[in-house]
Design an enzyme around this catalytic site. Sequence first.
Site, PDB file in Angstrom:
ATOM      1  N   LYS A   1      55.059  50.453  35.842  1.00 26.69           N
ATOM      2  CA  LYS A   1      54.214  49.519  36.591  1.00 26.69           C
ATOM      3  C   LYS A   1      54.001  48.221  35.793  1.00 26.69           C
ATOM      4  O   LYS A   1      54.390  48.129  34.624  1.00 26.69           O
ATOM      5  CB  LYS A   1      52.873  50.199  36.894  1.00 26.69           C
ATOM      6  CG  LYS A   1      52.975  51.393  37.860  1.00 26.69           C
ATOM      7  CD  LYS A   1      51.570  51.924  38.176  1.00 26.69           C
ATOM      8  CE  LYS A   1      51.599  53.071  39.164  1.00 26.69           C
ATOM      9  NZ  LYS A   1      50.221  53.515  39.512  1.00 26.69           N
TER      10      LYS A   1
ATOM     11  N   TYR B   1      52.764  52.188  49.127  1.00 28.20           N
ATOM     12  CA  TYR B   1      51.468  52.859  49.005  1.00 28.20           C
ATOM     13  C   TYR B   1      50.800  53.073  50.371  1.00 28.20           C
ATOM     14  O   TYR B   1      49.574  53.183  50.448  1.00 28.20           O
ATOM     15  CB  TYR B   1      50.556  52.052  48.082  1.00 28.20           C
ATOM     16  CG  TYR B   1      50.858  52.251  46.606  1.00 28.20           C
ATOM     17  CD1 TYR B   1      50.876  53.531  46.042  1.00 28.20           C
ATOM     18  CD2 TYR B   1      51.115  51.168  45.765  1.00 28.20           C
ATOM     19  CE1 TYR B   1      51.150  53.720  44.692  1.00 28.20           C
ATOM     20  CE2 TYR B   1      51.388  51.349  44.408  1.00 28.20           C
ATOM     21  CZ  TYR B   1      51.394  52.634  43.885  1.00 28.20           C
ATOM     22  OH  TYR B   1      51.657  52.819  42.542  1.00 28.20           O
TER      23      TYR B   1
ATOM     24  N   PHE C   1      40.350  51.504  47.214  1.00 29.45           N
ATOM     25  CA  PHE C   1      41.055  50.830  46.119  1.00 29.45           C
ATOM     26  C   PHE C   1      42.377  50.200  46.557  1.00 29.45           C
ATOM     27  O   PHE C   1      43.095  49.632  45.731  1.00 29.45           O
ATOM     28  CB  PHE C   1      41.296  51.818  44.959  1.00 29.45           C
ATOM     29  CG  PHE C   1      42.104  53.050  45.323  1.00 29.45           C
ATOM     30  CD1 PHE C   1      43.498  53.009  45.367  1.00 29.45           C
ATOM     31  CD2 PHE C   1      41.475  54.246  45.629  1.00 29.45           C
ATOM     32  CE1 PHE C   1      44.241  54.135  45.704  1.00 29.45           C
ATOM     33  CE2 PHE C   1      42.215  55.386  45.971  1.00 29.45           C
ATOM     34  CZ  PHE C   1      43.604  55.315  45.997  1.00 29.45           C
TER      35      PHE C   1
ATOM     36  N   ARG D   1      56.872  64.090  37.118  1.00 27.60           N
ATOM     37  CA  ARG D   1      55.404  64.083  37.266  1.00 27.60           C
ATOM     38  C   ARG D   1      54.730  64.645  36.021  1.00 27.60           C
ATOM     39  O   ARG D   1      53.684  64.170  35.596  1.00 27.60           O
ATOM     40  CB  ARG D   1      54.971  64.900  38.501  1.00 27.60           C
ATOM     41  CG  ARG D   1      55.291  64.263  39.829  1.00 27.60           C
ATOM     42  CD  ARG D   1      54.387  63.111  40.199  1.00 27.60           C
ATOM     43  NE  ARG D   1      53.057  63.499  40.574  1.00 27.60           N
ATOM     44  CZ  ARG D   1      52.198  62.686  41.198  1.00 27.60           C
ATOM     45  NH1 ARG D   1      52.543  61.435  41.515  1.00 27.60           N
ATOM     46  NH2 ARG D   1      50.983  63.082  41.483  1.00 27.60           N
TER      47      ARG D   1
ATOM     48  N   THR E   1      46.747  61.569  37.356  1.00 26.37           N
ATOM     49  CA  THR E   1      46.578  60.203  37.875  1.00 26.37           C
ATOM     50  C   THR E   1      45.643  59.386  36.990  1.00 26.37           C
ATOM     51  O   THR E   1      45.928  58.218  36.690  1.00 26.37           O
ATOM     52  CB  THR E   1      46.029  60.256  39.325  1.00 26.37           C
ATOM     53  OG1 THR E   1      46.931  61.023  40.125  1.00 26.37           O
ATOM     54  CG2 THR E   1      45.882  58.858  39.908  1.00 26.37           C
TER      55      THR E   1
ATOM     56  N   ARG F   1      50.665  58.804  30.650  1.00 25.55           N
ATOM     57  CA  ARG F   1      49.337  58.279  30.988  1.00 25.55           C
ATOM     58  C   ARG F   1      48.299  58.688  29.948  1.00 25.55           C
ATOM     59  O   ARG F   1      47.414  57.903  29.600  1.00 25.55           O
ATOM     60  CB  ARG F   1      48.950  58.753  32.383  1.00 25.55           C
ATOM     61  CG  ARG F   1      49.747  58.046  33.488  1.00 25.55           C
ATOM     62  CD  ARG F   1      49.609  58.754  34.812  1.00 25.55           C
ATOM     63  NE  ARG F   1      50.147  57.987  35.931  1.00 25.55           N
ATOM     64  CZ  ARG F   1      50.247  58.464  37.174  1.00 25.55           C
ATOM     65  NH1 ARG F   1      49.857  59.701  37.442  1.00 25.55           N
ATOM     66  NH2 ARG F   1      50.744  57.707  38.142  1.00 25.55           N
TER      67      ARG F   1
ATOM     68  N   ASN G   1      47.529  52.790  35.167  1.00 24.22           N
ATOM     69  CA  ASN G   1      48.036  54.075  34.670  1.00 24.22           C
ATOM     70  C   ASN G   1      49.542  54.100  34.385  1.00 24.22           C
ATOM     71  O   ASN G   1      50.182  55.148  34.459  1.00 24.22           O
ATOM     72  CB  ASN G   1      47.574  55.233  35.557  1.00 24.22           C
ATOM     73  CG  ASN G   1      48.143  55.156  36.961  1.00 24.22           C
ATOM     74  OD1 ASN G   1      48.900  54.237  37.281  1.00 24.22           O
ATOM     75  ND2 ASN G   1      47.802  56.129  37.788  1.00 24.22           N
TER      76      ASN G   1
ATOM     77  N   HIS H   1      54.528  55.190  37.912  1.00 25.32           N
ATOM     78  CA  HIS H   1      54.493  55.888  39.190  1.00 25.32           C
ATOM     79  C   HIS H   1      55.642  56.888  39.231  1.00 25.32           C
ATOM     80  O   HIS H   1      56.749  56.573  38.793  1.00 25.32           O
ATOM     81  CB  HIS H   1      54.665  54.909  40.360  1.00 25.32           C
ATOM     82  CG  HIS H   1      54.948  55.606  41.654  1.00 25.32           C
ATOM     83  ND1 HIS H   1      53.956  56.091  42.470  1.00 25.32           N
ATOM     84  CD2 HIS H   1      56.123  55.968  42.238  1.00 25.32           C
ATOM     85  CE1 HIS H   1      54.500  56.704  43.515  1.00 25.32           C
ATOM     86  NE2 HIS H   1      55.825  56.645  43.394  1.00 25.32           N
TER      87      HIS H   1
ATOM     88  N   GLU I   1      60.830  56.837  48.926  1.00 22.90           N
ATOM     89  CA  GLU I   1      60.620  55.759  47.949  1.00 22.90           C
ATOM     90  C   GLU I   1      61.954  55.228  47.409  1.00 22.90           C
ATOM     91  O   GLU I   1      62.119  54.015  47.236  1.00 22.90           O
ATOM     92  CB  GLU I   1      59.720  56.271  46.821  1.00 22.90           C
ATOM     93  CG  GLU I   1      58.299  56.536  47.330  1.00 22.90           C
ATOM     94  CD  GLU I   1      57.414  57.314  46.355  1.00 22.90           C
ATOM     95  OE1 GLU I   1      57.890  57.691  45.259  1.00 22.90           O
ATOM     96  OE2 GLU I   1      56.241  57.549  46.692  1.00 22.90           O
TER      97      GLU I   1
HETATM   98  P1  IDP Z   1      49.574  59.168  41.623  1.00 24.68           P
HETATM   99  O1  IDP Z   1      50.072  57.823  41.170  1.00 24.68           O
HETATM  100  O2  IDP Z   1      49.240  60.058  40.453  1.00 24.68           O
HETATM  101  O3  IDP Z   1      50.479  59.827  42.629  1.00 24.68           O
HETATM  102  P2  IDP Z   1      47.802  58.576  43.869  1.00 24.68           P
HETATM  103  O4  IDP Z   1      46.602  59.380  44.241  1.00 24.68           O
HETATM  104  O5  IDP Z   1      49.004  58.652  44.743  1.00 24.68           O
HETATM  105  O6  IDP Z   1      48.168  58.927  42.352  1.00 24.68           O
HETATM  106  O7  IDP Z   1      47.317  57.061  43.771  1.00 24.68           O
HETATM  107  C1  IDP Z   1      48.256  56.010  43.674  1.00 24.68           C
HETATM  108  C2  IDP Z   1      47.772  55.034  42.647  1.00 24.68           C
HETATM  109  O8  IDP Z   1      46.586  54.409  43.100  1.00 24.68           O
HETATM  110  C3  IDP Z   1      47.405  55.659  41.298  1.00 24.68           C
HETATM  111  O9  IDP Z   1      48.526  55.817  40.451  1.00 24.68           O
HETATM  112  C4  IDP Z   1      46.418  54.656  40.757  1.00 24.68           C
HETATM  113  O10 IDP Z   1      47.117  53.539  40.184  1.00 24.68           O
HETATM  114  C5  IDP Z   1      45.711  54.174  42.006  1.00 24.68           C
HETATM  115  N1  IDP Z   1      44.472  54.908  42.261  1.00 24.68           N
HETATM  116  C6  IDP Z   1      44.341  56.175  42.703  1.00 24.68           C
HETATM  117  N2  IDP Z   1      43.052  56.523  42.859  1.00 24.68           N
HETATM  118  C7  IDP Z   1      42.342  55.426  42.479  1.00 24.68           C
HETATM  119  C8  IDP Z   1      40.928  55.145  42.429  1.00 24.68           C
HETATM  120  O11 IDP Z   1      40.070  55.978  42.733  1.00 24.68           O
HETATM  121  N3  IDP Z   1      40.594  53.904  41.965  1.00 24.68           N
HETATM  122  C9  IDP Z   1      41.508  52.957  41.631  1.00 24.68           C
HETATM  123  N4  IDP Z   1      42.852  53.178  41.686  1.00 24.68           N
HETATM  124  C10 IDP Z   1      43.252  54.401  42.101  1.00 24.68           C
HETATM  125 MG    MG Z   2      50.950  59.297  44.583  1.00 22.65          MG
END
Ligand code: IDP
Ligand code: MG
Length: 151
Positions: free
Chosen positions: A11, A51, A59, A87, A93, A104, A114, A117, A128
Site C-alpha cells: 500500500k 474496496y 472508514f 494472508r 487487519t 503488519r 497497515n 493488502h 482483484e
Molecule cells: P483486510 O485488509 O485485513 O482484509 P478489511 O476488513 O477488508 O481488512 O478492511 C480493508 C482495509 O480497510 C484494511 O486493510 C484497513 O486498511 C481498512 N480498515 C478496516 N477497518 C478499518 C477501521 O475500522 N478503521 C479504519 N480503517 C479500517
Molecule cells: Mg479485506
Amino acid sequence: MSRERTFLMAKPDAVSRGLVGEVIRRVERKGLKIVAMKMMRIDRDLAEQHYGEHREKPFFGDLVSFITSNPVVAMVIEGKDAVRVVRSLLGETDPNRSPMGTLRGDFGLDLGRNIVHGSDSPESAEREINLFFRPEEILDYERADEGWVYE
Ligand code: IDP
Ligand code: MG
C-alpha cells in the site's frame, strides 16, 4: 501441486516508507512466486471497485483517500495455498493486534496504515487480479528452486 493465485499489494504507506523490498523478500523466501508486478497510482474509480464491500463503512472515504494518495505496488502471487499463506504473512487487519513476525505486526501501529493488502478468499483473489491485471501481464515461468520448495 495446486497453483493457487492471490493478489498482494504494497500500500502507499509501504511504498512511502521504503518497505516494498521487505514485502517482496518475505514472499520470495517463503517459496511463493511473483507472477505479475507493477507500480501504479490507483485512481478513485479503481479504489472504489477494489474496496466495494466496504462502501457503507464509516472508514470508506478515508480508505479511498489513503489508497489513492501515493503509488502502490500490485502483485500476483502463485503457489500452494497462496491465498491463505499470503494472508498469514500479512497478519491481522489491525497491526497492533497482529503478531510480531508478520508484516503488519512488525511494521505497523495503526489500522488505517497497515502496509499491505492480500485477498481474503480464492473468489476475491480472482476478482482483484482481474481488476488490476490484464491476462497477458501474468507471466508463466519456472523458478529454479521449485524442486526444492515442493516435493
Ligand atoms: P483486510 O485488509 O485485513 O482484509 P478489511 O476488513 O477488508 O481488512 O478492511 C480493508 C482495509 O480497510 C484494511 O486493510 C484497513 O486498511 C481498512 N480498515 C478496516 N477497518 C478499518 C477501521 O475500522 N478503521 C479504519 N480503517 C479500517
Ligand atoms: Mg479485506
